[in-house]
Scaffold this motif. Structure first.
Motif, PDB file in Angstrom:
ATOM      1  N   PRO A   1      39.845  30.743  47.935  1.00  0.00           N
ATOM      2  CA  PRO A   1      40.728  31.145  48.256  1.00  0.00           C
ATOM      3  C   PRO A   1      40.555  33.070  48.488  1.00  0.00           C
ATOM      4  CG  PRO A   1      40.942  28.385  47.752  1.00  0.00           C
ATOM      5  CD  PRO A   1      40.122  29.176  47.041  1.00  0.00           C
ATOM      6  N   TYR A   2      40.689  33.074  47.221  1.00  0.00           N
ATOM      7  CA  TYR A   2      40.653  34.657  47.417  1.00  0.00           C
ATOM      8  C   TYR A   2      39.914  35.198  47.446  1.00  0.00           C
ATOM      9  CZ  TYR A   2      42.790  38.927  45.826  1.00  0.00           C
ATOM     10  OH  TYR A   2      42.661  40.032  45.206  1.00  0.00           O
ATOM     11  N   VAL A   3      38.639  35.171  47.049  1.00  0.00           N
ATOM     12  CA  VAL A   3      37.384  35.343  47.559  1.00  0.00           C
ATOM     13  C   VAL A   3      37.138  35.624  48.918  1.00  0.00           C
ATOM     14  CG1 VAL A   3      34.820  35.285  47.438  1.00  0.00           C
ATOM     15  CG2 VAL A   3      35.969  35.712  45.083  1.00  0.00           C
ATOM     16  N   ARG A   4      37.298  34.500  49.566  1.00  0.00           N
ATOM     17  CA  ARG A   4      36.897  34.150  50.646  1.00  0.00           C
ATOM     18  C   ARG A   4      38.075  34.589  51.690  1.00  0.00           C
ATOM     19  NH1 ARG A   4      37.162  29.276  52.900  1.00  0.00           N
ATOM     20  NH2 ARG A   4      38.733  28.156  51.037  1.00  0.00           N
ATOM     21  N   THR A   5      39.086  35.747  51.019  1.00  0.00           N
ATOM     22  CA  THR A   5      40.007  36.040  51.874  1.00  0.00           C
ATOM     23  C   THR A   5      39.844  37.421  51.745  1.00  0.00           C
ATOM     24  OG1 THR A   5      41.785  34.484  51.389  1.00  0.00           O
ATOM     25  CG2 THR A   5      42.877  36.612  51.917  1.00  0.00           C
ATOM     26  N   LEU A   6      39.408  38.024  50.691  1.00  0.00           N
ATOM     27  CA  LEU A   6      39.006  38.906  50.291  1.00  0.00           C
ATOM     28  C   LEU A   6      38.006  39.299  51.659  1.00  0.00           C
ATOM     29  CD1 LEU A   6      39.694  40.372  47.212  1.00  0.00           C
ATOM     30  CD2 LEU A   6      40.961  40.625  48.904  1.00  0.00           C
ATOM     31  N   ALA A   7      36.568  38.725  51.665  1.00  0.00           N
ATOM     32  CA  ALA A   7      35.827  38.396  52.484  1.00  0.00           C
ATOM     33  C   ALA A   7      35.598  38.997  53.475  1.00  0.00           C
ATOM     34  CB  ALA A   7      34.527  37.802  52.345  1.00  0.00           C
ATOM     35  N   HIS A   8      36.670  39.238  54.465  1.00  0.00           N
ATOM     36  CA  HIS A   8      37.143  39.497  55.708  1.00  0.00           C
ATOM     37  C   HIS A   8      36.402  40.768  55.641  1.00  0.00           C
ATOM     38  CE1 HIS A   8      39.245  35.946  58.017  1.00  0.00           C
ATOM     39  NE2 HIS A   8      40.192  36.413  56.469  1.00  0.00           N
ATOM     40  N   ASP A   9      36.751  41.985  54.979  1.00  0.00           N
ATOM     41  CA  ASP A   9      36.310  43.443  54.850  1.00  0.00           C
ATOM     42  C   ASP A   9      35.021  43.642  53.378  1.00  0.00           C
ATOM     43  OD1 ASP A   9      35.607  45.862  54.149  1.00  0.00           O
ATOM     44  OD2 ASP A   9      37.735  46.293  54.160  1.00  0.00           O
ATOM     45  N   PRO A  10      33.824  42.687  53.768  1.00  0.00           N
ATOM     46  CA  PRO A  10      32.442  42.565  52.980  1.00  0.00           C
ATOM     47  C   PRO A  10      32.823  43.829  51.729  1.00  0.00           C
ATOM     48  CG  PRO A  10      31.918  42.281  55.033  1.00  0.00           C
ATOM     49  CD  PRO A  10      33.806  42.159  55.669  1.00  0.00           C
ATOM     50  N   ASP A  11      32.218  44.822  52.644  1.00  0.00           N
ATOM     51  CA  ASP A  11      31.949  46.030  51.549  1.00  0.00           C
ATOM     52  C   ASP A  11      33.076  46.197  50.367  1.00  0.00           C
ATOM     53  OD1 ASP A  11      29.739  45.776  52.892  1.00  0.00           O
ATOM     54  OD2 ASP A  11      30.605  47.515  54.750  1.00  0.00           O
ATOM     55  N   SER A  12      34.469  46.171  51.008  1.00  0.00           N
ATOM     56  CA  SER A  12      35.344  46.392  50.042  1.00  0.00           C
ATOM     57  C   SER A  12      35.569  45.844  49.133  1.00  0.00           C
ATOM     58  CB  SER A  12      36.659  46.343  51.086  1.00  0.00           C
ATOM     59  OG  SER A  12      37.138  47.880  52.142  1.00  0.00           O
ATOM     60  N   TYR A  13      35.195  44.217  49.626  1.00  0.00           N
ATOM     61  CA  TYR A  13      35.429  43.425  48.635  1.00  0.00           C
ATOM     62  C   TYR A  13      34.475  43.295  47.935  1.00  0.00           C
ATOM     63  CZ  TYR A  13      34.527  39.209  46.593  1.00  0.00           C
ATOM     64  OH  TYR A  13      33.772  38.159  45.785  1.00  0.00           O
ATOM     65  N   VAL A  14      33.047  43.612  47.768  1.00  0.00           N
ATOM     66  CA  VAL A  14      32.206  44.305  46.966  1.00  0.00           C
ATOM     67  C   VAL A  14      32.298  44.676  45.634  1.00  0.00           C
ATOM     68  CG1 VAL A  14      29.626  44.514  46.736  1.00  0.00           C
ATOM     69  CG2 VAL A  14      30.059  42.429  47.898  1.00  0.00           C
ATOM     70  N   ALA A  15      32.781  46.246  46.789  1.00  0.00           N
ATOM     71  CA  ALA A  15      33.342  47.375  45.572  1.00  0.00           C
ATOM     72  C   ALA A  15      34.258  46.709  44.824  1.00  0.00           C
ATOM     73  CB  ALA A  15      34.093  48.019  46.665  1.00  0.00           C
ATOM     74  N   ARG A  16      35.302  46.360  45.295  1.00  0.00           N
ATOM     75  CA  ARG A  16      36.514  45.959  44.073  1.00  0.00           C
ATOM     76  C   ARG A  16      35.625  45.333  43.136  1.00  0.00           C
ATOM     77  NH1 ARG A  16      37.644  41.015  42.886  1.00  0.00           N
ATOM     78  NH2 ARG A  16      39.696  41.001  41.721  1.00  0.00           N
ATOM     79  N   THR A  17      34.585  43.893  43.583  1.00  0.00           N
ATOM     80  CA  THR A  17      34.777  43.092  42.783  1.00  0.00           C
ATOM     81  C   THR A  17      33.270  43.497  41.901  1.00  0.00           C
ATOM     82  OG1 THR A  17      34.899  41.097  44.317  1.00  0.00           O
ATOM     83  CG2 THR A  17      33.673  40.352  42.326  1.00  0.00           C
ATOM     84  N   VAL A  18      32.769  44.741  41.345  1.00  0.00           N
ATOM     85  CA  VAL A  18      31.974  45.243  40.817  1.00  0.00           C
ATOM     86  C   VAL A  18      32.169  45.895  39.872  1.00  0.00           C
ATOM     87  CG1 VAL A  18      29.852  46.761  40.639  1.00  0.00           C
ATOM     88  CG2 VAL A  18      29.397  45.270  42.442  1.00  0.00           C
ATOM     89  N   LEU A  19      33.093  46.641  39.793  1.00  0.00           N
ATOM     90  CA  LEU A  19      34.223  47.203  39.663  1.00  0.00           C
ATOM     91  C   LEU A  19      35.034  46.172  38.407  1.00  0.00           C
ATOM     92  CD1 LEU A  19      35.773  50.157  38.319  1.00  0.00           C
ATOM     93  CD2 LEU A  19      37.739  49.912  40.188  1.00  0.00           C
ATOM     94  N   PHE A  20      36.116  45.574  38.948  1.00  0.00           N
ATOM     95  CA  PHE A  20      36.284  44.308  38.565  1.00  0.00           C
ATOM     96  C   PHE A  20      35.641  43.916  37.975  1.00  0.00           C
ATOM     97  CE2 PHE A  20      38.095  40.326  37.142  1.00  0.00           C
ATOM     98  CZ  PHE A  20      39.478  40.683  37.184  1.00  0.00           C
ATOM     99  N   ASN A  21      34.612  43.120  37.410  1.00  0.00           N
ATOM    100  CA  ASN A  21      33.642  42.549  36.599  1.00  0.00           C
ATOM    101  C   ASN A  21      32.949  43.973  35.415  1.00  0.00           C
ATOM    102  OD1 ASN A  21      34.021  39.801  38.015  1.00  0.00           O
ATOM    103  ND2 ASN A  21      31.576  40.422  39.178  1.00  0.00           N
ATOM    104  N   ALA A  22      32.544  44.785  35.940  1.00  0.00           N
ATOM    105  CA  ALA A  22      32.893  45.452  34.969  1.00  0.00           C
ATOM    106  C   ALA A  22      34.369  46.474  33.689  1.00  0.00           C
ATOM    107  CB  ALA A  22      32.396  47.056  35.718  1.00  0.00           C
ATOM    108  N   ILE A  23      34.764  45.802  33.801  1.00  0.00           N
ATOM    109  CA  ILE A  23      35.710  45.981  33.553  1.00  0.00           C
ATOM    110  C   ILE A  23      36.392  45.075  32.710  1.00  0.00           C
ATOM    111  CG2 ILE A  23      38.399  46.492  33.724  1.00  0.00           C
ATOM    112  CD1 ILE A  23      37.925  48.946  35.772  1.00  0.00           C
ATOM    113  N   MET A  24      36.272  43.842  33.335  1.00  0.00           N
ATOM    114  CA  MET A  24      37.022  42.634  32.522  1.00  0.00           C
ATOM    115  C   MET A  24      35.565  42.501  31.912  1.00  0.00           C
ATOM    116  SD  MET A  24      40.105  42.531  32.459  1.00  0.00           S
ATOM    117  CE  MET A  24      40.627  41.177  31.633  1.00  0.00           C
ATOM    118  N   TYR A  25      34.235  42.222  31.597  1.00  0.00           N
ATOM    119  CA  TYR A  25      33.886  41.937  32.045  1.00  0.00           C
ATOM    120  C   TYR A  25      32.327  42.197  30.387  1.00  0.00           C
ATOM    121  CZ  TYR A  25      36.133  38.092  34.058  1.00  0.00           C
ATOM    122  OH  TYR A  25      37.106  37.202  34.639  1.00  0.00           O
ATOM    123  N   ALA A  26      32.323  43.837  30.849  1.00  0.00           N
ATOM    124  CA  ALA A  26      31.259  44.288  30.599  1.00  0.00           C
ATOM    125  C   ALA A  26      31.352  43.968  28.719  1.00  0.00           C
ATOM    126  CB  ALA A  26      31.451  45.775  30.203  1.00  0.00           C
TER     127      ALA A  26
END
Length: 187
Positions: free
Chosen positions: A46-71
């Protein structure tokens, strides 16, 4: 060290958005494409689907998040989770604190998490204690982290690249906590 501290097991919390999340069947092609990028390549929550209201911001946020937490390489995952936990505790984000406490316990055992939730910061291993002190000081408003915090991290064997990874994990959770709070609540 922690013999007198009972081991705890945290039950997962549920996060409920205040705004209706994007329903998959109603999503635009751009929202559907954006929801293919998820934190740690897990489910479309549900969090992903809530942030997906603004898909471009969501993708930018999630790519950065994954790079930091799962590199790959750099600071180990358990220490990144502990930094995220420290930020989440200071920010009062129960949901994120619960998630990252459980992740840290899964990766490294429950001793540190049990000590933290029992209010026994004095019982933490030196490295975990230095990470928590740094996370708390860096998350405080205004931040109070300084050279003594960095020196304490170095004394536990952490190098400059690992300290930078820790700063990233703490900082991204300052941001993540501030996204979750106004968008929903946890139970």
């Amino acid at each position: 060290m922690t013999d007198a501290i009972p081991q705890i097991a945290l039950k997962p919390l549920t996060w409920t958005p205040h705004l209706p999340p994007v329903e998959i069947e109603d999503a635009t092609p751009r929202q559907l494409e954006a929801m293919k990028v998820t934190p740690s390549a897990k489910k479309v929550s549900p969090y992903v689907r809530t942030l997906a209201h603004d898909p471009d911001s969501y993708v930018a946020r999630t790519v950065l998040f994954n790079a930091i937490m799962y590199a790959e390489g750099g600071l180990n995952r358990a220490d990144r989770e502990l930094g995220a936990l420290g930020a989440s505790l200071v920010n009062g984000c129960r949901y994120c604190a619960n998630v990252h406490a459980r992740q840290h316990a899964r990766l490294k055992g429950a001793e540190t998490i049990s000590a933290l939730f029992a209010g026994r910061g004095d019982a933490l291993p030196p490295r975990d204690g230095a990470i928590m002190a740094f996370a708390e000081a860096l998350t405080a408003t205004p931040p109070t982290a300084g050279e003594t915090h960095v020196a304490a991290l170095r004394e536990t064997g952490m190098d400059d690249a690992e300290i930078q990874d820790l700063i990233h994990s703490i900082a991204i959770f300052g941001w993540a906590n501030r996204l979750m709070h106004p968008l929903g609540h946890s139970d």
